[in-house]
Every structure is written in C-alpha cells, then in structure tokens.
Scaffold this motif. Structure first.
Motif, PDB file in Angstrom:
ATOM      1  N   ALA A  58     -12.470  77.958 -36.064  1.00  0.00           N
ATOM      2  CA  ALA A  58     -13.145  76.761 -35.566  1.00  0.00           C
ATOM      3  C   ALA A  58     -12.155  75.624 -35.357  1.00  0.00           C
ATOM      4  O   ALA A  58     -12.450  74.642 -34.678  1.00  0.00           O
ATOM      5  CB  ALA A  58     -14.243  76.335 -36.533  1.00  0.00           C
ATOM      6  N   THR A  59     -10.972  75.759 -35.969  1.00  0.00           N
ATOM      7  CA  THR A  59      -9.890  74.796 -35.796  1.00  0.00           C
ATOM      8  C   THR A  59      -8.694  75.535 -35.199  1.00  0.00           C
ATOM      9  O   THR A  59      -8.429  76.683 -35.562  1.00  0.00           O
ATOM     10  CB  THR A  59      -9.494  74.155 -37.136  1.00  0.00           C
ATOM     11  N   ILE A  60      -8.005  74.875 -34.285  1.00  0.00           N
ATOM     12  CA  ILE A  60      -6.910  75.496 -33.544  1.00  0.00           C
ATOM     13  C   ILE A  60      -5.632  74.688 -33.752  1.00  0.00           C
ATOM     14  O   ILE A  60      -5.663  73.453 -33.741  1.00  0.00           O
ATOM     15  CB  ILE A  60      -7.212  75.542 -32.023  1.00  0.00           C
ATOM     16  N   LEU A  61      -4.530  75.381 -33.921  1.00  0.00           N
ATOM     17  CA  LEU A  61      -3.218  74.727 -33.944  1.00  0.00           C
ATOM     18  C   LEU A  61      -2.372  75.262 -32.806  1.00  0.00           C
ATOM     19  O   LEU A  61      -2.096  76.459 -32.745  1.00  0.00           O
ATOM     20  CB  LEU A  61      -2.504  74.977 -35.276  1.00  0.00           C
ATOM     21  N   LEU A  62      -1.984  74.384 -31.901  1.00  0.00           N
ATOM     22  CA  LEU A  62      -1.013  74.730 -30.866  1.00  0.00           C
ATOM     23  C   LEU A  62       0.358  74.379 -31.422  1.00  0.00           C
ATOM     24  O   LEU A  62       0.609  73.242 -31.819  1.00  0.00           O
ATOM     25  CB  LEU A  62      -1.279  73.935 -29.586  1.00  0.00           C
ATOM     26  N   LEU A  63       1.238  75.375 -31.442  1.00  0.00           N
ATOM     27  CA  LEU A  63       2.535  75.197 -32.089  1.00  0.00           C
ATOM     28  C   LEU A  63       3.639  75.670 -31.162  1.00  0.00           C
ATOM     29  O   LEU A  63       3.639  76.820 -30.714  1.00  0.00           O
ATOM     30  CB  LEU A  63       2.558  75.996 -33.389  1.00  0.00           C
ATOM     31  N   ASN A  64       4.592  74.774 -30.866  1.00  0.00           N
ATOM     32  CA  ASN A  64       5.734  75.163 -30.033  1.00  0.00           C
ATOM     33  C   ASN A  64       6.548  76.250 -30.721  1.00  0.00           C
ATOM     34  O   ASN A  64       6.711  76.243 -31.943  1.00  0.00           O
ATOM     35  CB  ASN A  64       6.631  73.957 -29.769  1.00  0.00           C
ATOM     36  N   SER A  65       7.109  77.125 -29.918  1.00  0.00           N
ATOM     37  CA  SER A  65       7.908  78.212 -30.476  1.00  0.00           C
ATOM     38  C   SER A  65       9.236  77.733 -31.045  1.00  0.00           C
ATOM     39  O   SER A  65       9.895  78.459 -31.789  1.00  0.00           O
ATOM     40  CB  SER A  65       8.169  79.272 -29.398  1.00  0.00           C
ATOM     41  N   ASP A  66       9.643  76.509 -30.729  1.00  0.00           N
ATOM     42  CA  ASP A  66      10.907  75.976 -31.245  1.00  0.00           C
ATOM     43  C   ASP A  66      10.685  75.031 -32.428  1.00  0.00           C
ATOM     44  O   ASP A  66      11.367  74.024 -32.588  1.00  0.00           O
ATOM     45  CB  ASP A  66      11.706  75.272 -30.141  1.00  0.00           C
ATOM     46  N   THR A  67       9.699  75.374 -33.266  1.00  0.00           N
ATOM     47  CA  THR A  67       9.419  74.586 -34.460  1.00  0.00           C
ATOM     48  C   THR A  67       9.613  75.428 -35.714  1.00  0.00           C
ATOM     49  O   THR A  67       9.476  76.653 -35.687  1.00  0.00           O
ATOM     50  CB  THR A  67       7.979  74.036 -34.462  1.00  0.00           C
ATOM     51  N   ILE A  68       9.909  74.754 -36.818  1.00  0.00           N
ATOM     52  CA  ILE A  68       9.975  75.363 -38.139  1.00  0.00           C
ATOM     53  C   ILE A  68       8.986  74.602 -39.016  1.00  0.00           C
ATOM     54  O   ILE A  68       9.160  73.404 -39.271  1.00  0.00           O
ATOM     55  CB  ILE A  68      11.392  75.274 -38.743  1.00  0.00           C
ATOM     56  N   MET A 120     -13.590  85.856 -40.914  1.00  0.00           N
ATOM     57  CA  MET A 120     -13.152  84.929 -39.855  1.00  0.00           C
ATOM     58  C   MET A 120     -12.201  83.888 -40.433  1.00  0.00           C
ATOM     59  O   MET A 120     -12.524  83.257 -41.449  1.00  0.00           O
ATOM     60  CB  MET A 120     -14.366  84.243 -39.219  1.00  0.00           C
ATOM     61  N   PRO A 121     -11.042  83.687 -39.837  1.00  0.00           N
ATOM     62  CA  PRO A 121     -10.073  82.724 -40.382  1.00  0.00           C
ATOM     63  C   PRO A 121     -10.526  81.282 -40.182  1.00  0.00           C
ATOM     64  O   PRO A 121     -11.309  80.973 -39.281  1.00  0.00           O
ATOM     65  CB  PRO A 121      -8.810  83.019 -39.569  1.00  0.00           C
ATOM     66  N   ASP A 122     -10.015  80.401 -41.049  1.00  0.00           N
ATOM     67  CA  ASP A 122     -10.288  78.971 -40.892  1.00  0.00           C
ATOM     68  C   ASP A 122      -9.598  78.418 -39.652  1.00  0.00           C
ATOM     69  O   ASP A 122     -10.131  77.535 -38.976  1.00  0.00           O
ATOM     70  CB  ASP A 122      -9.762  78.197 -42.110  1.00  0.00           C
ATOM     71  N   LEU A 123      -8.410  78.943 -39.377  1.00  0.00           N
ATOM     72  CA  LEU A 123      -7.524  78.345 -38.377  1.00  0.00           C
ATOM     73  C   LEU A 123      -6.916  79.422 -37.485  1.00  0.00           C
ATOM     74  O   LEU A 123      -6.495  80.475 -37.977  1.00  0.00           O
ATOM     75  CB  LEU A 123      -6.400  77.584 -39.092  1.00  0.00           C
ATOM     76  N   SER A 124      -6.863  79.146 -36.194  1.00  0.00           N
ATOM     77  CA  SER A 124      -6.148  80.005 -35.248  1.00  0.00           C
ATOM     78  C   SER A 124      -4.909  79.262 -34.776  1.00  0.00           C
ATOM     79  O   SER A 124      -5.003  78.152 -34.243  1.00  0.00           O
ATOM     80  CB  SER A 124      -7.032  80.357 -34.049  1.00  0.00           C
ATOM     81  N   ILE A 125      -3.740  79.858 -34.983  1.00  0.00           N
ATOM     82  CA  ILE A 125      -2.473  79.264 -34.562  1.00  0.00           C
ATOM     83  C   ILE A 125      -2.017  79.961 -33.289  1.00  0.00           C
ATOM     84  O   ILE A 125      -1.841  81.178 -33.271  1.00  0.00           O
ATOM     85  CB  ILE A 125      -1.397  79.430 -35.660  1.00  0.00           C
ATOM     86  N   ILE A 126      -1.861  79.197 -32.222  1.00  0.00           N
ATOM     87  CA  ILE A 126      -1.485  79.757 -30.919  1.00  0.00           C
ATOM     88  C   ILE A 126      -0.063  79.328 -30.583  1.00  0.00           C
ATOM     89  O   ILE A 126       0.265  78.133 -30.572  1.00  0.00           O
ATOM     90  CB  ILE A 126      -2.456  79.302 -29.820  1.00  0.00           C
ATOM     91  N   ILE A 127       0.781  80.307 -30.293  1.00  0.00           N
ATOM     92  CA  ILE A 127       2.185  80.076 -29.949  1.00  0.00           C
ATOM     93  C   ILE A 127       2.472  80.763 -28.621  1.00  0.00           C
ATOM     94  O   ILE A 127       2.039  81.899 -28.400  1.00  0.00           O
ATOM     95  CB  ILE A 127       3.126  80.646 -31.035  1.00  0.00           C
ATOM     96  N   VAL A 128       3.178  80.084 -27.746  1.00  0.00           N
ATOM     97  CA  VAL A 128       3.570  80.653 -26.455  1.00  0.00           C
ATOM     98  C   VAL A 128       5.059  80.958 -26.481  1.00  0.00           C
ATOM     99  O   VAL A 128       5.871  80.084 -26.829  1.00  0.00           O
ATOM    100  CB  VAL A 128       3.242  79.697 -25.285  1.00  0.00           C
ATOM    101  N   ASN A 129       5.417  82.172 -26.130  1.00  0.00           N
ATOM    102  CA  ASN A 129       6.813  82.584 -26.069  1.00  0.00           C
ATOM    103  C   ASN A 129       7.245  82.774 -24.620  1.00  0.00           C
ATOM    104  O   ASN A 129       6.531  83.378 -23.819  1.00  0.00           O
ATOM    105  CB  ASN A 129       7.016  83.900 -26.818  1.00  0.00           C
TER     106      ASN A 129
END
Length: 260
Positions: A82-92, A1-10
């Motif tokens: 258990a930790t989530i990162l919401l990340l915009n698709s227009d980020t580097i 199981m990963p520490d972090l889930s990164i969610i990106i919307v396209n």
C-alpha cells in the motif's frame, strides 16, 4: 502481503544496482517489503544475473528503454504494498531511512509523500527539497535579491541550496531519488503520470499530490548516500549530457507553464 514495495530501475548499472539492493537487504527493517527491479532495456549482459544474485526479488525485463516513469509504472502494476518507495539505483540505503519514512507516512494521514536527507559519499548534503516555480522566486533569484535576505529568511523562503537540511519541513517538491508515497495519491489512475521520459517527473508528481490535498515531508534525521548521476549511464558522456539537458529543458518548460 508486504507493507512496502520498493521499485528500482536499472539501466546498464549492474554493479551499482546490486550494491543498492545489498544495502537494503543487509539491514534490519521493522516493515516487511518486496523489491521490484525493472531492467530498462540494458545492453550489458550482466542484467540477466540479477535473478541469480537476488532470487527473492521480482524482476521485470523490458527489451527497450521505456524511460524512468513508464518503467516505474511497470513496477506498480505488480507491486503489492500500500506504500511505495521509488529508489534510484545509485543509492546506498542507511540504517532506519526506510522504516522512519514509512512510519511517518502511515502515522500522518495528511501526508502522501516522504523523503529523507540525501548525501554524497563524502557526507555533503544534496539539495533535494525545492519550491515550485513562482514569479516571486524567479524575481528574487534573477535580481539576486536573496543577497539582502537574512540567512534564515532565504532558508525558509527559497529552500534548495539555501536550506540547511537540519529540520523537518514540508517542501513543495522533492527529488525522486528516494521517493516514498502512499498509493492513495494515485487516485483512480492507479499509476504515476508518465508523460516525461525522464527528469522533472518528481516535481509533477508532488504537484499532483498537492492538488489531491496530500503534503510532502522531508525527514532530516535519516539519510541515504546518493552517487548522483551514476544511474543515468550512457556510452558517451557528451551525448548523455546533451540528452539530459534536452529532457530537463523541455520538461521544465512544460511544468513552468502549468505551475506559474
């Protein structure tokens, strides 16, 4: 199981989204993570190429544009971290931004949300740390009373464009551009409030986290590049702008009613 889930919307931003994902996977990270990509009803054919380009991501295809919040909740349904990162698709993503925010959150129990500094491509800082609406702030800005404040006073009292973004603070709310949070802030609902199609949901989520006794942290020593506005792609700039202003006005009026 990963520490972090990164969610990106396209949404019709294949090239931008691909660059965002590349910026994550090319870096060395001290935390394990998964990337969940939700394609939000894109009309461009390139969206089907994501799985070929990034075989290790979890790819969810929606046939309609669900809006940002509902798309995020689709990602939360399958997220393992258990930790989530919401990340915009227009980020580097820049070096250590993910690791440091993750480490801060998981070493400080009282904090539920963390973000970092956002920069334009030319290095100019963006104003992602904000105060909740309040009568005293409205009066100060309406009557331009901030002109009579010392720079340090305006910096601490008003945040936003008055803040220098050089020190760690606990803002009332932060933009959803780079929005890391513990699942604990969701409580029994297991999902984020998705009543808004897009815009102002980040203020609402921070407000709700605060009501649950979680603080919001801004970390100034790490950053991401934010190509602001590129992720909300549209076929007609004027139509897009009109829709954005409608959403912003409607959502903020509702939030002002709640917060004031």
């Amino acid at each position: 199981m990963p520490d972090l889930s990164i969610i990106i919307v396209n949404y019709n931003t294949y090239e931008l989204t691909s660059a965002c994902i590349h910026s994550i996977i090319k870096l060395k990270h001290s935390v394990s993570f998964e990337i969940i990509l939700i394609d939000n009803g894109s009309s461009e054919l390139k969206s089907q190429l994501f799985k070929e380009a990034f075989p290790d991501i979890l790819f969810i295809k929606s046939n309609v544009n669900l809006g940002f919040s509902k798309a995020i909740n689709k990602g939360l349904e399958v997220a393992s971290g258990a930790t989530i990162l919401l990340l915009n698709s227009d980020t580097i993503v820049q070096q250590n931004a993910i690791d440091q925010c993750y480490r801060f959150l998981n070493q400080n129990n009282e904090y539920g949300i963390a973000t970092c500094r956002l920069n334009y491509a030319d290095g100019t800082v963006q104003h992602n740390c904000q105060k909740f609406p309040a009568i005293q702030y409205e009066i100060i800005l309406l009557f331009r009373l901030h002109k009579w404040l010392l720079k340090k006073q305006a910096d601490r009292l008003l945040l936003g464009s008055f803040f220098d973004y050089k020190r760690r603070i606990d803002p009332d709310w932060v933009w959803g551009t780079f929005f890391m949070f513990k699942r604990e802030i969701l409580g029994d609902s297991k999902s984020l409030d998705d009543r808004y199609f897009m815009y102002a949901e980040d203020m609402l989520w921070c407000y709700q986290a605060g009501k649950a006794n979680f603080k919001v942290a801004f970390l100034p020593d790490v950053s991401v590049i934010h190509l602001m506005g590129k992720s909300s792609n549209g076929d007609n700039a004027e139509i897009k702008k009109a829709h954005e202003m409608h959403f912003i006005k409607t959502n903020y009026n509702l939030l002002y009613t709640t917060l004031l």
